[in-house]
Design a protein around this motif. Sequence first.
Motif, PDB file in Angstrom:
ATOM      1  N   PHE A  12      22.655   4.767 -18.080  1.00  0.00           N
ATOM      2  CA  PHE A  12      21.509   5.309 -18.163  1.00  0.00           C
ATOM      3  C   PHE A  12      21.627   6.911 -18.589  1.00  0.00           C
ATOM      4  O   PHE A  12      20.658   7.459 -18.943  1.00  0.00           O
ATOM      5  CB  PHE A  12      20.654   5.281 -17.122  1.00  0.00           C
ATOM      6  CG  PHE A  12      20.243   3.846 -16.599  1.00  0.00           C
ATOM      7  CD1 PHE A  12      19.071   3.519 -16.978  1.00  0.00           C
ATOM      8  CD2 PHE A  12      21.247   3.184 -15.766  1.00  0.00           C
ATOM      9  CE1 PHE A  12      18.489   2.074 -16.663  1.00  0.00           C
ATOM     10  CE2 PHE A  12      20.609   1.845 -15.494  1.00  0.00           C
ATOM     11  CZ  PHE A  12      19.525   1.314 -15.987  1.00  0.00           C
ATOM     12  N   TRP A  20      12.380   9.047 -20.574  1.00  0.00           N
ATOM     13  CA  TRP A  20      11.992   8.630 -18.959  1.00  0.00           C
ATOM     14  C   TRP A  20      10.888   8.733 -18.867  1.00  0.00           C
ATOM     15  O   TRP A  20      10.060   8.015 -17.928  1.00  0.00           O
ATOM     16  CB  TRP A  20      13.083   9.731 -18.227  1.00  0.00           C
ATOM     17  CG  TRP A  20      14.420   9.140 -18.079  1.00  0.00           C
ATOM     18  CD1 TRP A  20      15.364   9.875 -18.794  1.00  0.00           C
ATOM     19  CD2 TRP A  20      14.857   8.176 -17.501  1.00  0.00           C
ATOM     20  NE1 TRP A  20      16.667   9.206 -18.576  1.00  0.00           N
ATOM     21  CE2 TRP A  20      16.458   8.212 -17.804  1.00  0.00           C
ATOM     22  CE3 TRP A  20      14.531   7.282 -16.525  1.00  0.00           C
ATOM     23  CZ2 TRP A  20      17.399   7.401 -16.951  1.00  0.00           C
ATOM     24  CZ3 TRP A  20      15.409   6.209 -15.734  1.00  0.00           C
ATOM     25  CH2 TRP A  20      16.997   6.482 -16.066  1.00  0.00           C
ATOM     26  N   ARG A 141      19.448   1.901 -26.646  1.00  0.00           N
ATOM     27  CA  ARG A 141      19.292   2.014 -25.166  1.00  0.00           C
ATOM     28  C   ARG A 141      18.051   2.881 -24.646  1.00  0.00           C
ATOM     29  O   ARG A 141      17.480   2.454 -23.708  1.00  0.00           O
ATOM     30  CB  ARG A 141      20.504   3.166 -24.717  1.00  0.00           C
ATOM     31  CG  ARG A 141      21.943   2.312 -24.773  1.00  0.00           C
ATOM     32  CD  ARG A 141      22.913   3.121 -23.579  1.00  0.00           C
ATOM     33  NE  ARG A 141      23.232   4.341 -24.159  1.00  0.00           N
ATOM     34  CZ  ARG A 141      23.177   5.347 -23.446  1.00  0.00           C
ATOM     35  NH1 ARG A 141      22.786   5.499 -22.071  1.00  0.00           N
ATOM     36  NH2 ARG A 141      23.446   6.813 -23.934  1.00  0.00           N
ATOM     37  N   LEU A 145      15.399   0.777 -22.154  1.00  0.00           N
ATOM     38  CA  LEU A 145      14.981   1.596 -21.129  1.00  0.00           C
ATOM     39  C   LEU A 145      13.477   1.219 -20.945  1.00  0.00           C
ATOM     40  O   LEU A 145      12.974   0.983 -19.912  1.00  0.00           O
ATOM     41  CB  LEU A 145      15.080   3.041 -21.134  1.00  0.00           C
ATOM     42  CG  LEU A 145      14.650   3.761 -19.766  1.00  0.00           C
ATOM     43  CD1 LEU A 145      15.422   3.293 -18.466  1.00  0.00           C
ATOM     44  CD2 LEU A 145      14.837   5.336 -20.038  1.00  0.00           C
ATOM     45  N   MET A 269      20.874  -2.765 -19.511  1.00  0.00           N
ATOM     46  CA  MET A 269      21.517  -1.511 -19.830  1.00  0.00           C
ATOM     47  C   MET A 269      22.823  -1.384 -20.081  1.00  0.00           C
ATOM     48  O   MET A 269      23.513  -0.694 -21.096  1.00  0.00           O
ATOM     49  CB  MET A 269      20.771  -0.324 -19.008  1.00  0.00           C
ATOM     50  CG  MET A 269      21.184   1.103 -19.406  1.00  0.00           C
ATOM     51  SD  MET A 269      20.067   1.610 -21.065  1.00  0.00           S
ATOM     52  CE  MET A 269      18.662   1.676 -20.517  1.00  0.00           C
TER      53      MET A 269
END
Length: 401
Positions: A12, A20, A141, A145, A269
């Motif tokens: 992450f 985020w 990625r 997320l 992930m």
Amino acid sequence: MQKLFRSYLESFGGLRKEIWLLSLITLINRAGTMVIPFLSLYLTKSRGFSLEEVGWILTFFGLGSVTGSWLGGKLTDKIGHYKTMAISLILSSILFVLLQFPASFWSICIGIYLVMTVADIFRPAVFVAINAYSKPQNRTRSITLIRLAINLGFSAGPAIGGIIIKTGGYSGLFWIDGLTCLMAGILLLKLLHPKRSKTENEDIIVNAKSAMSDKLYLVFIFAMMLFGFIFMQYFSTMPLYYSDSRGLNEFEIGLLLGINGMTIFLFEMPLIKFMESRRHTATGYVILGTLLTGLSFLVINLTDWAGVLIVGMLLATIGEMIGFPFSNSFALARSDGKKRGSYMALYSISFSISHIFGHNSGMQLIDNFGFEFTWYTMLVLALIACTLLFILKAMLKKEAV
């Protein structure tokens, strides 16, 4: 064990704060749309509609999703992703609250259509926002997320929704949906100011190529329609197979479906981080994901062993974990320097169309030809999609020369 946990956390790492925050907004938004999983129950139990009428209402649900995705792409190209997301969240908060009041068949059809149109304006815009806020090397990625946030939202939403229905009835569900969409909109306006994105104005490209004029991209979109069509069976016809053909009860079916969400949460992930580090193309990975999903239908036809259902679910889940992020990443990369909103709208529409036709067509195939024939049909469709993607890969090599 500590090394594995550290490796998981590291997968992450390197993602920007804005990604985020965007994931948090998406999580709240998707957890808030908890009325959607209970829609058929609400329409039959609370409003007294027949199953045939519910089927038509859900068709308007799909049509609204297509319209919203198209409109979201247009708005993103004209006013940018930030304003488009804000409009969608704020307006859908109002429409979700109002959706509890229509009572007649046609008023509910129109209400569902309007809600989904406004709600799904968000989808192309959020894809474009991912591109704006993420580093190019972390794009896939970042997409993953957001997918995790969507999956967590859809997992938490029904559980919370069931408690709300039990304590306050369906009316409370509509109010909570509206308030959570409003909360997501306020968080967007407060935390994700467009000045933090250096590329907000890059969404607005007037004299650029649109998705409909990109023949190679249209080949990709048709392959994604087929991929979506077969994948949708795991959420409509496959539970019927588990019950009618394999004799599983609701609890066992729930556990099987839970394998999907849990596997995604734990492994997607790290898997994407590992695959990103390898020198393979996004189209190659989409081919792999599509093939694995198709094979999941083949294996359950090969044996009566109960454990094969878990094998099939794992194959479909791994196919999903690979296919969706890398297909999304390919769509974003293909839209570079073009009308990005139109590209991401068409990508969203491909899965909206799969929703419209996938569930009903699967039901019709089972009703007329049985489960075994239907699963072989899904394998054939997966192979056709893979063939299209191989053709696309060859065309992309020629284009690059």
